[in-house]
Design a protein around this motif. Structure first.
Motif, short mmCIF file in Angstrom:
data_model
loop_
_atom_site.label_atom_id
_atom_site.label_comp_id
_atom_site.label_asym_id
_atom_site.label_seq_id
_atom_site.Cartn_x
_atom_site.Cartn_y
_atom_site.Cartn_z
N GLU A 60 55.91 -42.29 -4.03
CA GLU A 60 54.71 -43.46 -4.89
C GLU A 60 54.84 -42.69 -6.78
OE1 GLU A 60 53.27 -46.08 -4.35
OE2 GLU A 60 54.38 -46.10 -2.51
N GLU A 61 55.13 -41.68 -6.09
CA GLU A 61 55.33 -41.17 -7.68
C GLU A 61 56.23 -41.00 -8.16
OE1 GLU A 61 54.45 -38.89 -4.51
OE2 GLU A 61 52.29 -39.78 -4.97
N TYR A 62 57.16 -41.52 -8.27
CA TYR A 62 58.71 -42.05 -9.09
C TYR A 62 59.66 -41.20 -9.14
CZ TYR A 62 55.79 -45.35 -10.50
OH TYR A 62 54.72 -47.00 -11.30
N VAL A 63 59.73 -40.63 -7.59
CA VAL A 63 60.79 -39.32 -7.50
C VAL A 63 61.79 -39.70 -6.63
CG1 VAL A 63 60.90 -36.21 -6.42
CG2 VAL A 63 58.78 -38.08 -7.80
N LEU A 64 63.19 -39.69 -6.62
CA LEU A 64 64.17 -39.85 -6.02
C LEU A 64 64.47 -38.31 -5.53
CD1 LEU A 64 66.31 -42.26 -4.79
CD2 LEU A 64 67.80 -41.25 -6.82
N LYS A 65 64.66 -38.70 -3.96
CA LYS A 65 65.34 -37.39 -3.51
C LYS A 65 66.71 -38.08 -2.85
CE LYS A 65 64.12 -33.50 -0.48
NZ LYS A 65 62.64 -33.20 0.65
N CYS A 66 67.58 -36.56 -2.83
CA CYS A 66 68.97 -36.73 -2.56
C CYS A 66 69.13 -36.54 -0.85
CB CYS A 66 69.57 -36.00 -3.64
SG CYS A 66 71.54 -35.19 -3.06
N PRO A 67 69.56 -37.27 -0.24
CA PRO A 67 69.71 -36.97 1.17
C PRO A 67 70.33 -35.95 1.18
CG PRO A 67 71.19 -38.53 0.73
CD PRO A 67 70.71 -38.38 -1.00
N CYS A 68 71.80 -35.08 0.79
CA CYS A 68 72.11 -34.14 1.17
C CYS A 68 71.99 -32.97 0.92
CB CYS A 68 73.56 -34.33 -0.09
SG CYS A 68 74.71 -35.82 0.10
N HIS A 69 71.16 -32.11 0.34
CA HIS A 69 70.51 -30.92 -0.04
C HIS A 69 69.24 -31.22 -1.39
CE1 HIS A 69 74.40 -30.37 -0.65
NE2 HIS A 69 74.53 -29.73 0.36
N GLY A 70 68.26 -32.10 -0.87
CA GLY A 70 67.11 -32.27 -1.44
C GLY A 70 67.24 -32.42 -3.03
N TRP A 71 67.88 -32.19 -4.03
CA TRP A 71 68.02 -32.32 -5.27
C TRP A 71 66.54 -34.25 -5.17
CZ3 TRP A 71 70.96 -31.02 -9.30
CH2 TRP A 71 71.95 -29.71 -9.62
N GLU A 72 65.13 -33.65 -6.65
CA GLU A 72 64.83 -34.63 -7.10
C GLU A 72 64.88 -35.03 -8.18
OE1 GLU A 72 61.12 -34.30 -3.39
OE2 GLU A 72 61.13 -32.83 -5.35
N TYR A 73 64.98 -36.33 -8.94
CA TYR A 73 65.21 -36.86 -9.70
C TYR A 73 63.90 -38.31 -10.09
CZ TYR A 73 69.85 -35.33 -9.58
OH TYR A 73 70.47 -34.97 -9.23
N ASP A 74 63.32 -38.11 -10.70
CA ASP A 74 61.93 -39.00 -11.81
C ASP A 74 62.85 -39.90 -12.12
OD1 ASP A 74 60.57 -41.07 -13.34
OD2 ASP A 74 59.30 -39.36 -13.56
N ILE A 75 62.81 -41.77 -11.18
CA ILE A 75 63.58 -42.74 -11.31
C ILE A 75 63.28 -42.87 -12.54
CG2 ILE A 75 64.04 -43.01 -8.56
CD1 ILE A 75 61.76 -45.32 -8.99
N ARG A 76 62.36 -43.26 -13.22
CA ARG A 76 61.54 -43.38 -14.68
C ARG A 76 63.41 -43.38 -16.10
NH1 ARG A 76 55.91 -42.23 -13.84
NH2 ARG A 76 56.94 -40.70 -13.72
N THR A 77 63.12 -41.80 -16.06
CA THR A 77 64.29 -41.21 -16.79
C THR A 77 65.25 -40.63 -16.45
OG1 THR A 77 63.02 -39.04 -16.52
CG2 THR A 77 61.45 -40.78 -18.17
N GLY A 78 65.48 -40.47 -14.98
CA GLY A 78 66.95 -39.84 -14.51
C GLY A 78 66.53 -38.20 -14.75
N LYS A 79 66.05 -37.92 -15.26
CA LYS A 79 65.54 -35.89 -14.89
C LYS A 79 65.24 -35.93 -14.24
CE LYS A 79 63.11 -32.83 -17.92
NZ LYS A 79 64.35 -31.62 -17.82
N TYR A 80 66.13 -34.16 -13.83
CA TYR A 80 65.84 -33.71 -12.19
C TYR A 80 64.66 -32.77 -12.68
CZ TYR A 80 66.81 -29.69 -9.08
OH TYR A 80 67.00 -28.05 -8.22
N LEU A 81 64.31 -32.69 -11.34
CA LEU A 81 62.81 -32.38 -11.54
C LEU A 81 62.40 -30.90 -10.81
CD1 LEU A 81 60.80 -35.10 -9.36
CD2 LEU A 81 61.22 -34.42 -12.47
#
Length: 104
Positions: A60-81
């Motif tokens: 809900e917070e626009y956070v995309l989580k990679c399935p491999c190692h859990g890296w998280e990105y904001d889907i609006r900007t692409g920025k790694y969190l």
């Protein structure tokens, strides 16, 4: 440098609210996400090890989580969190005549 152009990605009906779809546009891996009636287009591969992000989850917070190692990105900007200065490529998109196009 080549001029940017609009390219077909997928049919608009194929991207349901709250879902994501992986596609390749002119050989570029693209992840399309529809959230709150907006379409987001970003690189389909994680910056960490190239894992396919369509296998991950987004919140809900626009956070995309990679399935491999859990890296998280904001889907609006692409920025790694995380603590690194990384970001996914983000592509402009448009919906026209029932189709989604991305600018490459």
């Amino acid at each position: 440098m080549p001029e940017e152009s609009w390219f077909f990605a997928i049919k608009d009906d194929d991207l349901k609210e709250g879902s994501m779809e992986f596609t390749r546009v002119k050989g570029t891996p693209i992840l399309l996400i529809r959230k709150n009636n907006a379409v987001y287009s970003l690189s389909g591969k994680c910056k960490h090890m190239g894992c396919r992000l369509s296998k991950g989850t987004f919140s809900e917070e626009y956070v995309l989580k990679c399935p491999c190692h859990g890296w998280e990105y904001d889907i609006r900007t692409g920025k790694y969190l995380g603590d690194k200065d990384e970001e996914l490529s983000v592509f402009e998109n448009k919906v026209e005549d029932g189709e989604i196009f991305v600018l490459l």
